[in-house]
Motif scaffolding. Structure first.
Motif, mmCIF file in Angstrom:
data_model
loop_
_atom_site.group_PDB
_atom_site.id
_atom_site.type_symbol
_atom_site.label_atom_id
_atom_site.label_comp_id
_atom_site.label_asym_id
_atom_site.label_seq_id
_atom_site.Cartn_x
_atom_site.Cartn_y
_atom_site.Cartn_z
ATOM 1 N N VAL A 2 0.854 -1.186 0.000
ATOM 2 C CA VAL A 2 0.000 0.000 0.000
ATOM 3 C C VAL A 2 0.885 1.229 0.000
ATOM 4 O O VAL A 2 1.762 1.368 0.851
ATOM 5 N N ARG A 27 -10.880 -2.094 3.294
ATOM 6 C CA ARG A 27 -10.311 -3.068 4.222
ATOM 7 C C ARG A 27 -9.133 -2.507 5.007
ATOM 8 O O ARG A 27 -8.456 -3.240 5.715
ATOM 9 N N TYR A 28 -8.890 -1.203 4.855
ATOM 10 C CA TYR A 28 -7.837 -0.585 5.637
ATOM 11 C C TYR A 28 -8.441 0.500 6.523
ATOM 12 O O TYR A 28 -9.027 1.463 6.027
ATOM 13 N N TRP A 49 -12.599 1.312 8.323
ATOM 14 C CA TRP A 49 -12.625 1.243 6.858
ATOM 15 C C TRP A 49 -14.022 1.411 6.311
ATOM 16 O O TRP A 49 -14.193 1.818 5.158
ATOM 17 N N ALA A 94 -2.159 3.349 7.385
ATOM 18 C CA ALA A 94 -3.176 2.356 7.034
ATOM 19 C C ALA A 94 -2.923 1.051 7.777
ATOM 20 O O ALA A 94 -1.773 0.614 7.918
ATOM 21 N N HIS A 95 -4.006 0.447 8.237
ATOM 22 C CA HIS A 95 -3.947 -0.849 8.921
ATOM 23 C C HIS A 95 -4.985 -1.773 8.316
ATOM 24 O O HIS A 95 -6.179 -1.443 8.299
ATOM 25 N N TYR A 96 -4.527 -2.930 7.847
ATOM 26 C CA TYR A 96 -5.463 -3.892 7.277
ATOM 27 C C TYR A 96 -6.269 -4.551 8.382
ATOM 28 O O TYR A 96 -5.714 -5.000 9.391
ATOM 29 N N THR A 97 -7.582 -4.613 8.189
ATOM 30 C CA THR A 97 -8.444 -5.253 9.174
ATOM 31 C C THR A 97 -9.702 -5.765 8.504
ATOM 32 O O THR A 97 -10.176 -5.192 7.519
ATOM 33 N N TYR A 110 -0.234 0.319 12.841
ATOM 34 C CA TYR A 110 -0.311 0.618 11.404
ATOM 35 C C TYR A 110 0.887 0.059 10.656
ATOM 36 O O TYR A 110 2.033 0.266 11.034
ATOM 37 N N TYR A 112 1.400 0.649 7.212
ATOM 38 C CA TYR A 112 1.827 1.490 6.104
ATOM 39 C C TYR A 112 1.704 2.962 6.477
ATOM 40 O O TYR A 112 0.737 3.371 7.131
#
Length: 123
Positions: A2, A27-28, A49, A94-97, A110, A112
């Motif tokens: 990302v 999704r982030y 998100w 950004a954090h994927y979750t 995070y 990214y």
């Protein structure tokens, strides 16, 4: 991978406004942090998100608004009533979750980060 790119920083007088933008993906969960010279990076605001949940640092509550437009893959930070103490480099993260309702305030959550954009508020 990302890639995050912030924009919208600049020089503004106290009491003025700026709007920061950052590319975002579904999704982030997204967050804004800032770092002033000689200080640690601190949390400013976060958004889930889905966009349904937001969370703010006490220092900006009522003055800053975080929002996102998933159709445009963009997250915003509207900053009003700016103060000289808001001067800092602002970073989006950004954090994927898989949880569309959660927000995250801890910077180590995070994965990214953007390169940062300078915000300077003159008195």
């Amino acid at each position: 991978q990302v890639q995050l790119v912030e924009s919208g920083g600049g020089l503004v007088q106290a009491g003025g406004s700026l709007r920061l933008s950052c590319a975002a993906s579904e999704r982030y969960a997204m967050g804004w942090f800032r770092q002033a010279p000689g200080k640690e990076r601190e949390f400013v605001a976060a958004i889930s998100w889905s966009g349904r949940t937001t969370y703010y640092a006490d220092s900006v509550k009522g003055r800053f608004t975080i929002s996102r437009d998933n159709a445009k893959n963009t997250v915003y930070l509207q900053m009003n009533s700016l103060k000289p103490e808001d001067t800092a480099v602002y970073y989006c993260a950004a954090h994927y979750t898989t949880d569309g309702t959660r927000t995250y305030a801890r910077r180590f959550t995070y994965e990214y980060w953007g390169q940062g954009t300078q915000v300077t508020v003159s008195s």
